[in-house]
Design an enzyme around this catalytic site. Structure first.
Site, PDB file in Angstrom:
ATOM      1  N   ASP A 159       5.968   4.727   5.042  1.00 38.68           N
ATOM      2  CA  ASP A 159       6.865   3.770   5.699  1.00 38.68           C
ATOM      3  C   ASP A 159       6.940   2.440   4.937  1.00 38.68           C
ATOM      4  O   ASP A 159       7.679   1.534   5.333  1.00 38.68           O
ATOM      5  CB  ASP A 159       6.456   3.545   7.166  1.00 38.68           C
ATOM      6  CG  ASP A 159       5.049   3.004   7.330  1.00 38.68           C
ATOM      7  OD1 ASP A 159       4.120   3.533   6.692  1.00 38.68           O
ATOM      8  OD2 ASP A 159       4.881   2.037   8.106  1.00 38.68           O
ATOM      9  N   HIS A 209       0.843  -1.194   0.000  1.00 39.62           N
ATOM     10  CA  HIS A 209       0.000   0.000   0.000  1.00 39.62           C
ATOM     11  C   HIS A 209       0.875   1.239   0.000  1.00 39.62           C
ATOM     12  O   HIS A 209       2.096   1.149   0.063  1.00 39.62           O
ATOM     13  CB  HIS A 209      -1.001  -0.016   1.165  1.00 39.62           C
ATOM     14  CG  HIS A 209      -0.393   0.110   2.534  1.00 39.62           C
ATOM     15  ND1 HIS A 209       0.409  -0.865   3.088  1.00 39.62           N
ATOM     16  CD2 HIS A 209      -0.471   1.098   3.467  1.00 39.62           C
ATOM     17  CE1 HIS A 209       0.786  -0.488   4.305  1.00 39.62           C
ATOM     18  NE2 HIS A 209       0.267   0.707   4.561  1.00 39.62           N
TER      19      HIS A 209
END
Ligand code: ZN
Ligand code: FE
Length: 260
Positions: A60, A56
């Site tokens: 991060d 996704h």
């Protein structure tokens, strides 16, 4: 040719794991949020990267894409419905990606909820699942872009994979998830045993991951919403009648947001 596949954690930031799927020569990188620790891992182990697999669009998870592509010229596979930097191989549910360098086949599973286009990567032959921020050790991701219904449906899809599937998630959140799970099911013996084992792992600076789907089914409250004791907990803490597992899930997810 050495065909044995290993999966190694590359710790990043505070609590992220970038997973390297590798043999003795090549490595695919799952969610490289930061390029520096990836580069160090590759150099230390004499590995050449062959691909990036994203789950996704959160920073991060994708923050290292551009740098790794610039340095190594590798393909970036990721969710077609999300904005992934450097992605040249968008994929959708039902797609299969074959990484010839590793001799591994990965299937794409749509798991919206944490983000709208979140995908999981499943290697059926090796029994590996890379669940990103959807399924965590004893927990699940927050609902940033999706509804409780969507997330619960996504978790149900993952729960149907073979029980021996090893679960590689993107964060080391297991101990805090277990602490919450114990407030929901204090008498669950499998959960108590997991708490002891995982506290020991963390004390020794070892990852609590991968877990297995069987372990998650036995201990993770978000995969156990259909059980009567979970429903009773949801009804008690919300003060109302609850008549579906999705509603139990929704209540548990809200409780977890407030849990410290
Ligand atoms: Zn995320
Ligand atoms: Fe994340």
């Amino acid at each position: 040719m050495d065909t044995e596949i290993h999966v190694s954690p590359i710790p990043a930031f505070r609590d992220n794991y970038i997973w390297a799927i590798h043999n003795r020569h090549q490595a695919a990188l799952v969610d490289p949020g930061d390029a520096a620790p990836v580069r160090a891992f590759l150099e230390r182990n004499g590995l050449t990267p062959c691909a990036i697999l994203n789950t996704h669009h959160h920073h991060d998870h994708i923050g290292g894409n551009a740098e790794l592509v610039a340095q190594y010229g590798i393909d970036v596979y990721g969710p077609a419905d999300e904005d992934i930097p450097s992605m040249n191989r968008p994929v959708r549910e039902g797609d299969t990606v074959t990484l010839d360098a590793l001799g591994i086949r990965l299937q794409v599973i749509d798991v919206p909820g944490h983000t709208a286009g979140h995908i999981a990567w499943h290697a059926p032959e090796q029994h590996l699942l890379f669940s990103g921020d959807t399924l965590f050790g004893c927990g699940c991701g927050r609902l940033f872009e999706g509804s409780a219904e969507q997330m619960y449906h996504s978790l149900e899809k993952l729960a149907r994979l073979p029980g021996a599937t090893r679960v590689f998630c993107a964060h080391e959140y297991t101990l805090s998830n277990i602490a919450f799970a114990l407030t929901v099911e204090p008498d669950n013996a499998a959960l108590q045993a997991r708490a002891r084992a995982d506290r020991e792992h963390v004390a020794r600076h070892q990852p609590t991951l991968p877990s297995t789907l069987d372990a998650e089914l036995a201990t993770n409250p978000f995969l156990r919403c259909h059980l009567p004791q979970l429903r009773r907990h949801a009804e008690f803490s919300s003060g109302r009648m609850v008549d579906s597992a999705t509603e139990v899930f929704s209540i548990l997810r809200s409780l977890k947001n407030e849990f410290r």
